[in-house]
Design a protein around this motif. Sequence first.
Motif, PDB file in Angstrom:
ATOM      1  N   ARG A  48       0.837  -1.185   0.000  1.00 49.21           N
ATOM      2  CA  ARG A  48       0.000   0.000   0.000  1.00 49.21           C
ATOM      3  C   ARG A  48       0.881   1.248   0.000  1.00 49.21           C
ATOM      4  NH1 ARG A  48      -4.016  -2.332   4.760  1.00 49.21           N
ATOM      5  NH2 ARG A  48      -5.264  -3.694   3.393  1.00 49.21           N
ATOM      6  N   PRO A  49       0.336   2.380  -0.403  1.00 44.45           N
ATOM      7  CA  PRO A  49       1.136   3.611  -0.389  1.00 44.45           C
ATOM      8  C   PRO A  49       1.720   3.885   0.996  1.00 44.45           C
ATOM      9  CG  PRO A  49      -0.898   3.957  -1.600  1.00 44.45           C
ATOM     10  CD  PRO A  49      -1.019   2.604  -0.956  1.00 44.45           C
ATOM     11  N   ARG A  50       3.030   4.123   1.041  1.00 45.61           N
ATOM     12  CA  ARG A  50       3.761   4.456   2.275  1.00 45.61           C
ATOM     13  C   ARG A  50       3.725   3.333   3.321  1.00 45.61           C
ATOM     14  NH1 ARG A  50       1.053   8.852   0.705  1.00 45.61           N
ATOM     15  NH2 ARG A  50      -0.622   8.520   2.193  1.00 45.61           N
ATOM     16  N   GLU A  51       3.371   2.117   2.908  1.00 46.75           N
ATOM     17  CA  GLU A  51       3.362   0.996   3.851  1.00 46.75           C
ATOM     18  C   GLU A  51       4.794   0.562   4.153  1.00 46.75           C
ATOM     19  OE1 GLU A  51       0.723  -3.018   4.523  1.00 46.75           O
ATOM     20  OE2 GLU A  51       1.348  -2.555   2.476  1.00 46.75           O
ATOM     21  N   LEU A  52       5.131   0.456   5.423  1.00 44.93           N
ATOM     22  CA  LEU A  52       6.483   0.068   5.816  1.00 44.93           C
ATOM     23  C   LEU A  52       6.681  -1.436   5.634  1.00 44.93           C
ATOM     24  CD1 LEU A  52       6.942   2.250   9.026  1.00 44.93           C
ATOM     25  CD2 LEU A  52       7.818   2.678   6.713  1.00 44.93           C
ATOM     26  N   PRO A  53       7.930  -1.863   5.416  1.00 43.40           N
ATOM     27  CA  PRO A  53       8.184  -3.281   5.129  1.00 43.40           C
ATOM     28  C   PRO A  53       7.671  -4.244   6.195  1.00 43.40           C
ATOM     29  CG  PRO A  53      10.104  -1.957   4.577  1.00 43.40           C
ATOM     30  CD  PRO A  53       9.142  -1.035   5.268  1.00 43.40           C
ATOM     31  N   ALA A  54       7.904  -3.948   7.469  1.00 42.55           N
ATOM     32  CA  ALA A  54       7.456  -4.860   8.526  1.00 42.55           C
ATOM     33  C   ALA A  54       5.936  -4.961   8.552  1.00 42.55           C
ATOM     34  CB  ALA A  54       7.975  -4.390   9.883  1.00 42.55           C
ATOM     35  N   ALA A  55       5.259  -3.836   8.384  1.00 46.29           N
ATOM     36  CA  ALA A  55       3.794  -3.834   8.366  1.00 46.29           C
ATOM     37  C   ALA A  55       3.272  -4.631   7.175  1.00 46.29           C
ATOM     38  CB  ALA A  55       3.267  -2.408   8.326  1.00 46.29           C
ATOM     39  N   LEU A  56       3.959  -4.539   6.051  1.00 48.02           N
ATOM     40  CA  LEU A  56       3.562  -5.292   4.866  1.00 48.02           C
ATOM     41  C   LEU A  56       3.660  -6.794   5.122  1.00 48.02           C
ATOM     42  CD1 LEU A  56       2.851  -5.493   1.831  1.00 48.02           C
ATOM     43  CD2 LEU A  56       5.306  -5.279   1.354  1.00 48.02           C
ATOM     44  N   ALA A  57       4.759  -7.246   5.723  1.00 43.43           N
ATOM     45  CA  ALA A  57       4.927  -8.673   6.004  1.00 43.43           C
ATOM     46  C   ALA A  57       3.836  -9.182   6.933  1.00 43.43           C
ATOM     47  CB  ALA A  57       6.306  -8.925   6.612  1.00 43.43           C
ATOM     48  N   ARG A  58       3.514  -8.417   7.959  1.00 45.45           N
ATOM     49  CA  ARG A  58       2.441  -8.800   8.887  1.00 45.45           C
ATOM     50  C   ARG A  58       1.098  -8.891   8.164  1.00 45.45           C
ATOM     51  NH1 ARG A  58       2.811  -8.653  14.412  1.00 45.45           N
ATOM     52  NH2 ARG A  58       4.627  -7.658  15.372  1.00 45.45           N
ATOM     53  N   ARG A  59       0.797  -7.846   7.399  1.00 49.36           N
ATOM     54  CA  ARG A  59      -0.516  -7.784   6.746  1.00 49.36           C
ATOM     55  C   ARG A  59      -0.697  -8.926   5.748  1.00 49.36           C
ATOM     56  NH1 ARG A  59      -2.340  -5.822   1.959  1.00 49.36           N
ATOM     57  NH2 ARG A  59      -0.426  -4.664   1.433  1.00 49.36           N
ATOM     58  N   LEU A  60       0.337  -9.196   4.950  1.00 43.47           N
ATOM     59  CA  LEU A  60       0.202 -10.236   3.946  1.00 43.47           C
ATOM     60  C   LEU A  60       0.078 -11.623   4.570  1.00 43.47           C
ATOM     61  CD1 LEU A  60       2.670  -9.044   1.151  1.00 43.47           C
ATOM     62  CD2 LEU A  60       0.180  -8.788   1.261  1.00 43.47           C
ATOM     63  N   ALA A  61       0.839 -11.900   5.627  1.00 40.22           N
ATOM     64  CA  ALA A  61       0.716 -13.195   6.290  1.00 40.22           C
ATOM     65  C   ALA A  61      -0.696 -13.379   6.842  1.00 40.22           C
ATOM     66  CB  ALA A  61       1.749 -13.322   7.405  1.00 40.22           C
ATOM     67  N   ARG A  62      -1.226 -12.336   7.468  1.00 38.40           N
ATOM     68  CA  ARG A  62      -2.582 -12.413   8.026  1.00 38.40           C
ATOM     69  C   ARG A  62      -3.623 -12.584   6.918  1.00 38.40           C
ATOM     70  NH1 ARG A  62      -3.201  -7.405  10.235  1.00 38.40           N
ATOM     71  NH2 ARG A  62      -1.878  -8.081  11.986  1.00 38.40           N
ATOM     72  N   ALA A  63      -3.492 -11.802   5.853  1.00 38.77           N
ATOM     73  CA  ALA A  63      -4.464 -11.873   4.756  1.00 38.77           C
ATOM     74  C   ALA A  63      -4.449 -13.251   4.095  1.00 38.77           C
ATOM     75  CB  ALA A  63      -4.169 -10.782   3.733  1.00 38.77           C
ATOM     76  N   LYS A  64      -3.260 -13.814   3.899  1.00 40.02           N
ATOM     77  CA  LYS A  64      -3.162 -15.150   3.310  1.00 40.02           C
ATOM     78  C   LYS A  64      -3.828 -16.191   4.207  1.00 40.02           C
ATOM     79  CE  LYS A  64       1.250 -14.332   0.904  1.00 40.02           C
ATOM     80  NZ  LYS A  64       2.689 -14.719   0.870  1.00 40.02           N
ATOM     81  N   ALA A  65      -3.541 -16.128   5.508  1.00 41.65           N
ATOM     82  CA  ALA A  65      -4.113 -17.100   6.439  1.00 41.65           C
ATOM     83  C   ALA A  65      -5.632 -17.009   6.472  1.00 41.65           C
ATOM     84  CB  ALA A  65      -3.532 -16.892   7.836  1.00 41.65           C
ATOM     85  N   GLU A  66      -6.147 -15.802   6.536  1.00 43.62           N
ATOM     86  CA  GLU A  66      -7.592 -15.630   6.634  1.00 43.62           C
ATOM     87  C   GLU A  66      -8.299 -16.049   5.343  1.00 43.62           C
ATOM     88  OE1 GLU A  66      -7.974 -11.571   7.889  1.00 43.62           O
ATOM     89  OE2 GLU A  66      -7.746 -12.107  10.010  1.00 43.62           O
ATOM     90  N   ALA A  67      -7.699 -15.746   4.193  1.00 42.98           N
ATOM     91  CA  ALA A  67      -8.310 -16.127   2.924  1.00 42.98           C
ATOM     92  C   ALA A  67      -8.388 -17.644   2.776  1.00 42.98           C
ATOM     93  CB  ALA A  67      -7.522 -15.523   1.759  1.00 42.98           C
ATOM     94  N   VAL A  68      -7.314 -18.333   3.133  1.00 41.51           N
ATOM     95  CA  VAL A  68      -7.291 -19.781   2.991  1.00 41.51           C
ATOM     96  C   VAL A  68      -8.150 -20.447   4.071  1.00 41.51           C
ATOM     97  CG1 VAL A  68      -5.803 -21.821   3.032  1.00 41.51           C
ATOM     98  CG2 VAL A  68      -5.093 -19.779   1.786  1.00 41.51           C
ATOM     99  N   ALA A  69      -8.170 -19.887   5.276  1.00 40.11           N
ATOM    100  CA  ALA A  69      -9.013 -20.439   6.343  1.00 40.11           C
ATOM    101  C   ALA A  69     -10.483 -20.386   5.957  1.00 40.11           C
ATOM    102  CB  ALA A  69      -8.769 -19.683   7.645  1.00 40.11           C
ATOM    103  N   ALA A  70     -10.882 -19.310   5.286  1.00 39.58           N
ATOM    104  CA  ALA A  70     -12.287 -19.191   4.871  1.00 39.58           C
ATOM    105  C   ALA A  70     -12.671 -20.289   3.887  1.00 39.58           C
ATOM    106  CB  ALA A  70     -12.520 -17.817   4.244  1.00 39.58           C
ATOM    107  N   ALA A  71     -11.697 -20.754   3.096  1.00 37.56           N
ATOM    108  CA  ALA A  71     -11.958 -21.799   2.111  1.00 37.56           C
ATOM    109  C   ALA A  71     -11.761 -23.207   2.662  1.00 37.56           C
ATOM    110  CB  ALA A  71     -11.059 -21.598   0.890  1.00 37.56           C
ATOM    111  N   HIS A  72     -11.202 -23.316   3.882  1.00 37.63           N
ATOM    112  CA  HIS A  72     -10.930 -24.627   4.486  1.00 37.63           C
ATOM    113  C   HIS A  72     -11.428 -24.648   5.934  1.00 37.63           C
ATOM    114  CE1 HIS A  72      -8.160 -24.638   1.052  1.00 37.63           C
ATOM    115  NE2 HIS A  72      -8.206 -25.957   1.113  1.00 37.63           N
ATOM    116  N   PRO A  73     -12.729 -24.578   6.145  1.00 38.46           N
ATOM    117  CA  PRO A  73     -13.254 -24.615   7.518  1.00 38.46           C
ATOM    118  C   PRO A  73     -12.876 -25.927   8.215  1.00 38.46           C
ATOM    119  CG  PRO A  73     -15.005 -24.939   5.904  1.00 38.46           C
ATOM    120  CD  PRO A  73     -13.805 -24.514   5.130  1.00 38.46           C
ATOM    121  N   GLY A  74     -12.573 -25.817   9.489  1.00 38.17           N
ATOM    122  CA  GLY A  74     -12.203 -27.001  10.256  1.00 38.17           C
ATOM    123  C   GLY A  74     -10.743 -27.374  10.164  1.00 38.17           C
ATOM    124  N   ALA A  75      -9.950 -26.548   9.470  1.00 41.40           N
ATOM    125  CA  ALA A  75      -8.523 -26.832   9.319  1.00 41.40           C
ATOM    126  C   ALA A  75      -7.688 -25.842  10.121  1.00 41.40           C
ATOM    127  CB  ALA A  75      -8.122 -26.759   7.851  1.00 41.40           C
TER     128      ALA A  75
END
Length: 209
Positions: A48-75
């Motif tokens: 994102r605009p002006r997003e710092l590297p550490a914040a980017l790593a946190r956000r992407l890991a969380r977004a990936k986990a949540e997106a895949v969790a929504a598609a794999h309930p119970g996992a």
Amino acid sequence: MTAASAPAARLRGPFVLASSSPRRRDLLAQIGLVPDVIAPSGIDETPRPRELPAALARRLARAKAEAVAAAHPGALVLAADSVVAAGRRVLPKAETEAEARACLALLSGRRHRVHAGICAVAPDGRRAERLVTTVVAFRRLSEAEIAGYLATGEWHGKAGGYAIQGRAALFVRFLAGSYSAVVGLPLAETAALLAGLGYPVPWVATNGC
């Protein structure tokens, strides 16, 4: 790290890795963990605009986990993201020789940081996450060394244009932090995070067991 304060029950159900990275699969296997399912998230990883590297790593890991969790309930879903940063600048996952050359020229003779975000989502929706930052210093690289490394093709798709587990190990004069995080996944922190959610990890005490 964020997670519910209630003790975790021992987790059952499939273990899903939200990544197609063979390096992350190999690192998990190194500590005795084999995902039941490999399910890349396919999310947009654009900073994102002006997003710092550490914040980017946190956000992407969380977004990936949540997106895949929504598609794999119970996992139990584990996701990770690595961001290589020179100061406040996020270096790309090099797709062309020109990108990789620019990254190596920038990293030559200086220190940089590798921010590894990890996030796990339990079957009951509890989430735990960590950010692990490692400092890496490259010695000064000659044009011939950069050209020789580019010829190997190791750089393709790698954050910062290099793979520390390959021939780029010759460039590293100093490392402080987690070597496995620079490869792709901080193992000690990942094991602790999974165990904290109740997932059985060899030789690691599991919360609630």
